[in-house]
Design an enzyme around this catalytic site. Structure first.
Site, PDB file in Angstrom:
ATOM      1  N   ARG A  64       0.809  -1.206   0.000  1.00  0.00           N
ATOM      2  CA  ARG A  64       0.000   0.000   0.000  1.00  0.00           C
ATOM      3  C   ARG A  64       0.848   1.264   0.000  1.00  0.00           C
ATOM      4  O   ARG A  64       0.546   2.235  -0.717  1.00  0.00           O
ATOM      5  CB  ARG A  64      -0.945  -0.015   1.216  1.00  0.00           C
ATOM      6  CG  ARG A  64      -1.835   1.215   1.377  1.00  0.00           C
ATOM      7  CD  ARG A  64      -2.449   1.721   0.085  1.00  0.00           C
ATOM      8  NE  ARG A  64      -3.135   0.686  -0.668  1.00  0.00           N
ATOM      9  CZ  ARG A  64      -3.430   0.774  -1.959  1.00  0.00           C
ATOM     10  NH1 ARG A  64      -3.075   1.843  -2.655  1.00  0.00           N
ATOM     11  NH2 ARG A  64      -4.072  -0.195  -2.567  1.00  0.00           N
ATOM     12  N   LYS A 113       1.351  25.031  -3.397  1.00  0.00           N
ATOM     13  CA  LYS A 113       0.135  24.376  -2.878  1.00  0.00           C
ATOM     14  C   LYS A 113       0.309  22.860  -2.947  1.00  0.00           C
ATOM     15  O   LYS A 113      -0.347  22.159  -3.709  1.00  0.00           O
ATOM     16  CB  LYS A 113      -1.095  24.836  -3.666  1.00  0.00           C
ATOM     17  CG  LYS A 113      -1.404  26.323  -3.478  1.00  0.00           C
ATOM     18  CD  LYS A 113      -2.581  26.759  -4.319  1.00  0.00           C
ATOM     19  CE  LYS A 113      -2.852  28.252  -4.148  1.00  0.00           C
ATOM     20  NZ  LYS A 113      -3.964  28.730  -5.004  1.00  0.00           N
ATOM     21  N   LYS A 170       2.667  39.070  -2.710  1.00  0.00           N
ATOM     22  CA  LYS A 170       1.272  38.777  -3.017  1.00  0.00           C
ATOM     23  C   LYS A 170       0.390  39.890  -2.455  1.00  0.00           C
ATOM     24  O   LYS A 170       0.871  40.818  -1.796  1.00  0.00           O
ATOM     25  CB  LYS A 170       0.899  37.409  -2.471  1.00  0.00           C
ATOM     26  CG  LYS A 170       1.708  36.283  -3.124  1.00  0.00           C
ATOM     27  CD  LYS A 170       1.369  34.932  -2.563  1.00  0.00           C
ATOM     28  CE  LYS A 170       0.021  34.441  -3.038  1.00  0.00           C
ATOM     29  NZ  LYS A 170       0.010  34.159  -4.491  1.00  0.00           N
ATOM     30  N   GLU A 213       2.553  40.131  -7.489  1.00  0.00           N
ATOM     31  CA  GLU A 213       1.207  39.759  -7.919  1.00  0.00           C
ATOM     32  C   GLU A 213       0.382  41.025  -8.129  1.00  0.00           C
ATOM     33  O   GLU A 213       0.360  41.898  -7.262  1.00  0.00           O
ATOM     34  CB  GLU A 213       0.558  38.885  -6.846  1.00  0.00           C
ATOM     35  CG  GLU A 213      -0.875  38.484  -7.155  1.00  0.00           C
ATOM     36  CD  GLU A 213      -1.493  37.708  -6.001  1.00  0.00           C
ATOM     37  OE1 GLU A 213      -1.269  36.488  -5.930  1.00  0.00           O
ATOM     38  OE2 GLU A 213      -2.185  38.326  -5.172  1.00  0.00           O
ATOM     39  N   ASP A 263      -3.041  37.993 -11.523  1.00  0.00           N
ATOM     40  CA  ASP A 263      -3.896  37.205 -10.643  1.00  0.00           C
ATOM     41  C   ASP A 263      -5.357  37.258 -11.065  1.00  0.00           C
ATOM     42  O   ASP A 263      -5.982  38.320 -11.051  1.00  0.00           O
ATOM     43  CB  ASP A 263      -3.756  37.721  -9.203  1.00  0.00           C
ATOM     44  CG  ASP A 263      -4.592  36.932  -8.217  1.00  0.00           C
ATOM     45  OD1 ASP A 263      -4.585  35.692  -8.308  1.00  0.00           O
ATOM     46  OD2 ASP A 263      -5.257  37.549  -7.367  1.00  0.00           O
TER      47      ASP A 263
END
Length: 280
Positions: free
Chosen positions: A98, A133, A165, A195, A216
Protein backbone atom coordinates in the site's frame (compact mmCIF):
# COMPACT_ATOMS: atom_id res chain seq x y z
CA UNK A 1 16.47 15.79 -8.59
CA UNK A 2 15.48 13.79 -5.55
CA UNK A 3 17.78 13.37 -2.56
CA UNK A 4 17.85 9.76 -1.37
CA UNK A 5 17.98 10.64 2.32
CA UNK A 6 14.85 12.78 1.92
CA UNK A 7 13.04 10.00 0.07
CA UNK A 8 14.07 7.40 2.65
CA UNK A 9 12.77 9.59 5.46
CA UNK A 10 9.45 10.04 3.66
CA UNK A 11 9.11 6.30 3.05
CA UNK A 12 10.03 5.36 6.62
CA UNK A 13 7.45 7.83 7.96
CA UNK A 14 4.80 6.30 5.69
CA UNK A 15 5.76 2.74 6.64
CA UNK A 16 5.64 3.55 10.36
CA UNK A 17 2.20 5.03 9.85
CA UNK A 18 0.93 1.97 7.97
CA UNK A 19 2.59 -0.95 9.75
CA UNK A 20 3.09 0.57 13.22
CA UNK A 21 4.60 -2.50 14.91
CA UNK A 22 3.11 -5.51 13.08
CA UNK A 23 1.04 -6.45 10.03
CA UNK A 24 -1.41 -8.74 11.82
CA UNK A 25 -2.54 -10.28 8.52
CA UNK A 26 0.67 -10.98 6.58
CA UNK A 27 3.09 -11.40 9.49
CA UNK A 28 0.92 -13.98 11.26
CA UNK A 29 -0.31 -15.74 8.13
CA UNK A 30 2.95 -16.28 6.23
CA UNK A 31 6.37 -17.66 7.09
CA UNK A 32 9.58 -15.75 6.47
CA UNK A 33 10.63 -18.15 3.71
CA UNK A 34 7.34 -17.90 1.77
CA UNK A 35 8.11 -16.32 -1.62
CA UNK A 36 5.91 -14.90 -4.39
CA UNK A 37 5.96 -13.29 -7.81
CA UNK A 38 3.97 -10.06 -8.05
CA UNK A 39 3.53 -7.42 -10.71
CA UNK A 40 2.19 -3.90 -11.25
CA UNK A 41 -0.50 -3.42 -13.89
CA UNK A 42 -1.80 -0.07 -15.18
CA UNK A 43 -5.55 0.45 -15.05
CA UNK A 44 -5.40 3.80 -16.85
CA UNK A 45 -3.27 5.56 -19.48
CA UNK A 46 -0.82 8.39 -18.81
CA UNK A 47 2.72 9.13 -17.64
CA UNK A 48 4.44 6.91 -15.07
CA UNK A 49 6.30 8.48 -12.16
CA UNK A 50 7.72 7.15 -8.90
CA UNK A 51 8.71 3.61 -9.84
CA UNK A 52 12.17 3.87 -8.25
CA UNK A 53 10.61 5.14 -5.02
CA UNK A 54 8.20 2.20 -5.08
CA UNK A 55 11.21 -0.11 -5.45
CA UNK A 56 12.88 1.60 -2.47
CA UNK A 57 9.81 0.97 -0.29
CA UNK A 58 10.34 -2.78 -0.56
CA UNK A 59 14.08 -2.41 0.04
CA UNK A 60 13.40 -0.55 3.28
CA UNK A 61 10.76 -3.04 4.43
CA UNK A 62 13.29 -5.88 4.43
CA UNK A 63 15.27 -5.85 1.20
CA UNK A 64 14.00 -9.31 0.27
CA UNK A 65 12.56 -8.27 -3.09
CA UNK A 66 13.87 -7.88 -6.62
CA UNK A 67 12.08 -5.64 -9.10
CA UNK A 68 12.31 -5.85 -12.89
CA UNK A 69 11.04 -2.50 -14.21
CA UNK A 70 9.51 -2.45 -17.71
CA UNK A 71 8.27 1.17 -17.78
CA UNK A 72 10.31 3.99 -16.26
CA UNK A 73 9.60 7.51 -14.98
CA UNK A 74 8.50 9.84 -17.77
CA UNK A 75 7.43 7.07 -20.13
CA UNK A 76 3.89 6.66 -21.40
CA UNK A 77 1.84 3.82 -19.99
CA UNK A 78 -1.35 2.38 -21.43
CA UNK A 79 -4.20 0.67 -19.65
CA UNK A 80 -3.31 -2.99 -19.20
CA UNK A 81 0.46 -2.47 -19.42
CA UNK A 82 2.63 -4.49 -17.09
CA UNK A 83 4.80 -1.89 -15.37
CA UNK A 84 7.12 -4.05 -13.28
CA UNK A 85 7.59 -7.56 -11.91
CA UNK A 86 8.65 -8.25 -8.32
CA UNK A 87 9.96 -11.46 -6.82
CA UNK A 88 10.75 -11.97 -3.17
CA UNK A 89 9.52 -12.61 0.33
CA UNK A 90 5.73 -12.55 0.26
CA UNK A 91 5.55 -10.69 3.56
CA UNK A 92 7.83 -7.99 2.14
CA UNK A 93 5.60 -7.61 -0.90
CA UNK A 94 2.44 -7.35 1.20
CA UNK A 95 3.94 -5.16 3.95
CA UNK A 96 5.05 -2.58 1.41
CA UNK A 97 2.19 -2.90 -1.08
CA UNK A 98 0.00 0.00 0.00
CA UNK A 99 2.79 2.46 0.80
CA UNK A 100 4.48 1.84 -2.56
CA UNK A 101 1.20 2.10 -4.47
CA UNK A 102 0.11 5.27 -2.66
CA UNK A 103 3.33 7.00 -3.72
CA UNK A 104 3.42 5.56 -7.25
CA UNK A 105 -0.23 6.36 -7.97
CA UNK A 106 0.00 9.89 -6.58
CA UNK A 107 3.18 10.79 -8.45
CA UNK A 108 1.92 9.26 -11.71
CA UNK A 109 -1.31 11.23 -11.31
CA UNK A 110 0.65 14.48 -11.04
CA UNK A 111 2.91 13.63 -13.99
CA UNK A 112 -0.11 12.69 -16.10
CA UNK A 113 -2.06 15.86 -15.24
CA UNK A 114 0.99 18.02 -15.89
CA UNK A 115 1.67 16.39 -19.24
CA UNK A 116 -1.94 16.91 -20.26
CA UNK A 117 -1.56 20.65 -19.61
CA UNK A 118 1.79 20.76 -21.41
CA UNK A 119 0.20 19.18 -24.47
CA UNK A 120 -2.74 21.60 -24.34
CA UNK A 121 -0.43 24.65 -24.59
CA UNK A 122 1.94 23.13 -27.13
CA UNK A 123 2.97 25.63 -29.81
CA UNK A 124 2.60 28.68 -27.54
CA UNK A 125 5.27 30.48 -25.49
CA UNK A 126 3.72 29.44 -22.18
CA UNK A 127 5.41 27.00 -19.82
CA UNK A 128 3.47 25.06 -17.19
CA UNK A 129 4.61 25.35 -13.58
CA UNK A 130 3.48 24.16 -10.19
CA UNK A 131 2.99 26.24 -7.01
CA UNK A 132 3.63 25.86 -3.27
CA UNK A 133 0.14 24.38 -2.88
CA UNK A 134 1.56 20.97 -2.08
CA UNK A 135 0.59 18.39 0.53
CA UNK A 136 2.64 18.71 3.75
CA UNK A 137 5.70 16.47 3.68
CA UNK A 138 5.29 15.53 0.01
CA UNK A 139 6.61 18.64 -1.73
CA UNK A 140 9.82 17.08 -3.03
CA UNK A 141 8.10 14.17 -4.77
CA UNK A 142 5.20 16.27 -6.00
CA UNK A 143 7.48 18.86 -7.61
CA UNK A 144 9.64 16.09 -9.08
CA UNK A 145 6.51 14.54 -10.61
CA UNK A 146 5.65 17.87 -12.26
CA UNK A 147 9.03 17.89 -14.03
CA UNK A 148 8.56 14.26 -15.11
CA UNK A 149 5.30 15.34 -16.72
CA UNK A 150 7.09 18.05 -18.70
CA UNK A 151 6.35 21.02 -16.43
CA UNK A 152 8.66 23.35 -14.53
CA UNK A 153 8.95 24.11 -10.85
CA UNK A 154 7.99 27.44 -9.34
CA UNK A 155 9.96 28.37 -6.22
CA UNK A 156 10.44 25.39 -3.93
CA UNK A 157 9.92 27.33 -0.70
CA UNK A 158 9.80 30.83 0.77
CA UNK A 159 13.60 31.07 0.73
CA UNK A 160 13.94 30.64 -3.04
CA UNK A 161 12.58 34.00 -4.12
CA UNK A 162 10.64 37.05 -3.00
CA UNK A 163 7.00 37.07 -4.01
CA UNK A 164 4.83 40.03 -3.10
CA UNK A 165 1.27 38.78 -3.02
CA UNK A 166 -1.81 40.87 -2.33
CA UNK A 167 -1.57 40.43 1.44
CA UNK A 168 2.06 41.56 1.51
CA UNK A 169 1.24 44.59 -0.60
CA UNK A 170 -1.88 45.52 1.36
CA UNK A 171 -0.08 45.05 4.68
CA UNK A 172 2.99 47.10 3.67
CA UNK A 173 1.12 49.90 1.96
CA UNK A 174 1.69 49.50 -1.77
CA UNK A 175 3.67 47.85 -4.55
CA UNK A 176 6.40 50.45 -5.00
CA UNK A 177 7.40 50.86 -1.33
CA UNK A 178 7.32 47.08 -0.84
CA UNK A 179 9.60 46.42 -3.84
CA UNK A 180 11.97 49.19 -2.76
CA UNK A 181 12.15 47.86 0.80
CA UNK A 182 12.92 44.35 -0.41
CA UNK A 183 15.61 45.50 -2.82
CA UNK A 184 17.55 47.02 0.08
CA UNK A 185 17.64 43.73 1.97
CA UNK A 186 17.76 40.80 -0.45
CA UNK A 187 20.89 39.48 -2.13
CA UNK A 188 21.71 40.09 -5.78
CA UNK A 189 20.73 36.53 -6.70
CA UNK A 190 17.16 36.83 -5.38
CA UNK A 191 14.38 37.80 -7.80
CA UNK A 192 11.21 39.66 -6.89
CA UNK A 193 7.85 38.63 -8.29
CA UNK A 194 4.83 40.88 -7.77
CA UNK A 195 1.21 39.76 -7.92
CA UNK A 196 -1.09 42.31 -9.58
CA UNK A 197 -4.85 42.51 -10.00
CA UNK A 198 -5.16 45.33 -12.52
CA UNK A 199 -3.29 46.83 -15.47
CA UNK A 200 -2.56 49.91 -13.35
CA UNK A 201 -0.86 47.70 -10.76
CA UNK A 202 1.02 45.94 -13.56
CA UNK A 203 2.53 49.20 -14.78
CA UNK A 204 3.46 50.17 -11.23
CA UNK A 205 5.12 46.81 -10.59
CA UNK A 206 7.23 47.09 -13.75
CA UNK A 207 8.25 50.66 -12.96
CA UNK A 208 9.11 49.66 -9.40
CA UNK A 209 11.59 47.09 -10.71
CA UNK A 210 9.78 43.78 -10.40
CA UNK A 211 11.61 40.91 -12.09
CA UNK A 212 8.43 38.91 -12.78
CA UNK A 213 4.76 39.86 -12.59
CA UNK A 214 1.91 37.51 -11.76
CA UNK A 215 -1.46 38.31 -13.31
CA UNK A 216 -3.90 37.21 -10.64
CA UNK A 217 -7.32 35.95 -11.77
CA UNK A 218 -7.39 38.15 -14.88
CA UNK A 219 -9.62 37.43 -17.84
CA UNK A 220 -8.05 36.44 -21.15
CA UNK A 221 -8.84 39.88 -22.54
CA UNK A 222 -7.10 41.54 -19.60
CA UNK A 223 -4.10 39.25 -20.04
CA UNK A 224 -3.83 40.11 -23.72
CA UNK A 225 -3.78 43.79 -22.80
CA UNK A 226 -1.18 43.06 -20.12
CA UNK A 227 1.09 41.36 -22.67
CA UNK A 228 0.85 44.36 -25.00
CA UNK A 229 1.43 46.81 -22.15
CA UNK A 230 4.44 44.90 -20.84
CA UNK A 231 6.01 44.55 -24.31
CA UNK A 232 8.53 41.99 -23.12
CA UNK A 233 9.96 44.07 -20.29
CA UNK A 234 9.34 41.31 -17.71
CA UNK A 235 8.01 37.75 -17.84
CA UNK A 236 4.29 37.46 -17.12
CA UNK A 237 2.77 34.63 -15.10
CA UNK A 238 -0.93 33.76 -15.29
CA UNK A 239 -2.52 32.24 -12.20
CA UNK A 240 -5.96 31.62 -10.76
CA UNK A 241 -9.05 29.81 -12.08
CA UNK A 242 -7.14 28.05 -14.85
CA UNK A 243 -8.59 24.73 -16.00
CA UNK A 244 -8.10 22.23 -18.81
CA UNK A 245 -11.00 23.93 -20.58
CA UNK A 246 -9.47 27.43 -20.66
CA UNK A 247 -5.70 26.81 -20.43
CA UNK A 248 -5.19 26.98 -24.20
CA UNK A 249 -6.93 30.35 -24.38
CA UNK A 250 -4.78 31.61 -21.51
CA UNK A 251 -1.60 30.45 -23.25
CA UNK A 252 -2.64 32.15 -26.49
CA UNK A 253 -2.77 35.55 -24.74
CA UNK A 254 1.03 35.52 -24.87
CA UNK A 255 1.85 35.02 -21.18
CA UNK A 256 5.15 33.30 -20.40
CA UNK A 257 4.17 31.15 -17.45
CA UNK A 258 0.97 29.40 -16.35
CA UNK A 259 1.01 28.19 -12.74
CA UNK A 260 -1.53 25.69 -11.45
CA UNK A 261 -1.96 24.66 -7.82
CA UNK A 262 -4.32 21.89 -8.91
CA UNK A 263 -1.37 19.90 -10.28
CA UNK A 264 -0.40 19.04 -6.71
CA UNK A 265 -3.14 19.90 -4.23
CA UNK A 266 -6.08 18.05 -5.78
CA UNK A 267 -4.80 15.80 -8.53
CA UNK A 268 -6.50 12.46 -9.24
CA UNK A 269 -4.42 9.38 -8.51
CA UNK A 270 -3.36 7.23 -11.45
CA UNK A 271 -4.91 3.78 -11.09
CA UNK A 272 -2.33 1.00 -10.66
CA UNK A 273 -2.76 -2.41 -9.03
CA UNK A 274 -0.31 -4.92 -7.60
CA UNK A 275 -1.19 -8.53 -8.24
CA UNK A 276 0.32 -11.69 -6.77
CA UNK A 277 0.82 -14.06 -9.67
CA UNK A 278 -0.73 -17.45 -8.96
CA UNK A 279 1.69 -20.31 -9.24
CA UNK A 280 0.89 -23.16 -11.65
Amino acid sequence: MLQQFDIDQLIITALKEDIHYVDVTSDYLLSDDHRSHAYYVAKDSGILCGIDIARRVFELVSGECEMDVHIHDGQSVQKGDRIADMRGCTKTLLNGERTALNILQHMSGIATATNRCVQLVKGTNAQITDTRKTLPGLRQIQKYAVTVGGGKNHRYNLSDGAMLKDNHIDAYGGITPAVQALRKKIGHMVKIEVEVRTLVELEEAINAGADIVMLDNMTCEEMRKAVILTDGRVPLEASGNITAENIRAVAETGVNIISLGALTHSVQCFDISMRIQKED
